[in-house]
Design a protein around this motif. Sequence first.
Motif, PDB file in Angstrom:
ATOM      1  N   TYR A 145      56.338  59.229  65.432  1.00 11.88           N
ATOM      2  CA  TYR A 145      56.678  59.296  66.836  1.00 11.88           C
ATOM      3  C   TYR A 145      57.752  58.248  67.105  1.00 11.88           C
ATOM      4  O   TYR A 145      57.674  57.132  66.622  1.00 11.88           O
ATOM      5  CB  TYR A 145      55.464  58.998  67.719  1.00 11.88           C
ATOM      6  CG  TYR A 145      54.272  59.854  67.401  1.00 11.88           C
ATOM      7  CD1 TYR A 145      54.112  61.104  67.987  1.00 11.88           C
ATOM      8  CD2 TYR A 145      53.317  59.418  66.490  1.00 11.88           C
ATOM      9  CE1 TYR A 145      53.013  61.897  67.688  1.00 11.88           C
ATOM     10  CE2 TYR A 145      52.228  60.207  66.175  1.00 11.88           C
ATOM     11  CZ  TYR A 145      52.083  61.441  66.783  1.00 11.88           C
ATOM     12  OH  TYR A 145      51.007  62.213  66.476  1.00 11.88           O
TER      13      TYR A 145
ATOM     14  N   ARG B  80      43.828  53.632  65.645  1.00 11.70           N
ATOM     15  CA  ARG B  80      43.489  54.369  66.870  1.00 11.70           C
ATOM     16  C   ARG B  80      42.150  55.061  66.642  1.00 11.70           C
ATOM     17  O   ARG B  80      42.020  55.911  65.769  1.00 11.70           O
ATOM     18  CB  ARG B  80      44.579  55.387  67.211  1.00 11.70           C
ATOM     19  CG  ARG B  80      45.789  54.754  67.889  1.00 11.70           C
ATOM     20  CD  ARG B  80      46.786  55.783  68.389  1.00 11.70           C
ATOM     21  NE  ARG B  80      47.764  55.156  69.274  1.00 11.70           N
ATOM     22  CZ  ARG B  80      47.634  55.028  70.579  1.00 11.70           C
ATOM     23  NH1 ARG B  80      46.562  55.520  71.177  1.00 11.70           N
ATOM     24  NH2 ARG B  80      48.566  54.430  71.314  1.00 11.70           N
TER      25      ARG B  80
ATOM     26  N   SER C  17      39.443  57.384  68.318  1.00  6.85           N
ATOM     27  CA  SER C  17      39.273  58.299  69.434  1.00  6.85           C
ATOM     28  C   SER C  17      37.989  57.972  70.190  1.00  6.85           C
ATOM     29  O   SER C  17      37.016  57.474  69.618  1.00  6.85           O
ATOM     30  CB  SER C  17      39.229  59.754  68.943  1.00  6.85           C
ATOM     31  OG  SER C  17      38.098  59.986  68.134  1.00  6.85           O
TER      32      SER C  17
ATOM     33  N   ASP D 153      43.452  53.321  75.628  1.00 12.86           N
ATOM     34  CA  ASP D 153      44.671  54.043  75.996  1.00 12.86           C
ATOM     35  C   ASP D 153      44.265  55.319  76.724  1.00 12.86           C
ATOM     36  O   ASP D 153      43.840  56.293  76.102  1.00 12.86           O
ATOM     37  CB  ASP D 153      45.469  54.365  74.731  1.00 12.86           C
ATOM     38  CG  ASP D 153      46.815  55.015  75.033  1.00 12.86           C
ATOM     39  OD1 ASP D 153      47.031  55.468  76.177  1.00 12.86           O
ATOM     40  OD2 ASP D 153      47.660  55.080  74.107  1.00 12.86           O
TER      41      ASP D 153
ATOM     42  N   THR E  52      45.900  58.853  75.777  1.00 12.76           N
ATOM     43  CA  THR E  52      45.476  59.561  74.565  1.00 12.76           C
ATOM     44  C   THR E  52      43.961  59.587  74.398  1.00 12.76           C
ATOM     45  O   THR E  52      43.459  60.216  73.462  1.00 12.76           O
ATOM     46  CB  THR E  52      46.100  58.912  73.330  1.00 12.76           C
ATOM     47  OG1 THR E  52      45.675  57.533  73.255  1.00 12.76           O
ATOM     48  CG2 THR E  52      47.619  58.973  73.384  1.00 12.76           C
TER      49      THR E  52
ATOM     50  N   ASP F 119      42.115  57.070  73.463  1.00 13.52           N
ATOM     51  CA  ASP F 119      41.860  56.325  72.231  1.00 13.52           C
ATOM     52  C   ASP F 119      41.570  54.868  72.545  1.00 13.52           C
ATOM     53  O   ASP F 119      42.048  54.320  73.548  1.00 13.52           O
ATOM     54  CB  ASP F 119      43.087  56.343  71.303  1.00 13.52           C
ATOM     55  CG  ASP F 119      43.378  57.701  70.714  1.00 13.52           C
ATOM     56  OD1 ASP F 119      42.440  58.518  70.586  1.00 13.52           O
ATOM     57  OD2 ASP F 119      44.553  57.945  70.370  1.00 13.52           O
TER      58      ASP F 119
END
Length: 276
Positions: free
Chosen positions: A12, A73, A75, A257, A260, A262
């Motif tokens: 990304y 990260r 979830s 976050d 997302t 996460d």
Amino acid sequence: MNISPPRTPRRYTVVVAALGAAVSLTSGCALNLANAKWYTTTYSGEAQTVGHGTARPYVIIDQDGNPTEVGVRLSATALDGLPTEDTVPPTETILEFPKQAKATVFNHVMLNWYSHGRKPAEIFGEPHFAFHFYTPDHHAVMEIDPKVHPDRAGKVPEKKYIAPDYISEPGNPVEMTKPQMGLHWIDTTRHFGPVGSAEEFREVFVYGSHDGRLIFQEPLATRKWLLTKPTFKSDIRQPQEYQRTGYYPTFYGIKYDAATNDYVISLGGMRMRKAT
């Protein structure tokens, strides 16, 4: 433990223009950097299953190709469906960084879940995650055995390589070294109250060593605290000298976050250090 061969890392890119506008790029988009102030690229490694969700390692690279941050990260669903009893050996998930992280000192992350916390239970008994950011590869970590190699377990790093206010866990280093993990170094400036009190353990940062070398940096966080969706950042105290050349973090962060869904456990503010 489930270790899958790494796939091509996901990438990304984020561009920040002169006026501060952020633009997210996907593959196939044209990029004009004429008015860009700076940009970074995030590369992600292979995700592994944790609870009902996943954990994915990542590294952020700046416009000059240098790493600025590594992390995991997790979830939000990974906090559900976790084992309710500890296993022997402890449950661990191995997260391999993508090749773009090779300039950092880190090779991989060992994520451990402690369903009943750790001793002493009255202080650290709250269920929590431990994120071991290791410098050696996983094979070398698996060979750590204080019973087979007590000489290696008993060898601690020179003082100049240890951050201020950190000491090894009280006791004989051979006895305190955890097989397939290492010897933990704790922050003497951190003090916690009993579980359930206002000063209870929520997060902490520790170092780890084996055979005279520092081998991991480890943020820890309780599941209960993560569920509050915290935003946390703290400096990492640095040693006087370093045992290997590479990029080292200067702070660690733990945050939720919302974009997302996460939890992000990060080691950032990377700086190049030379071995002495």
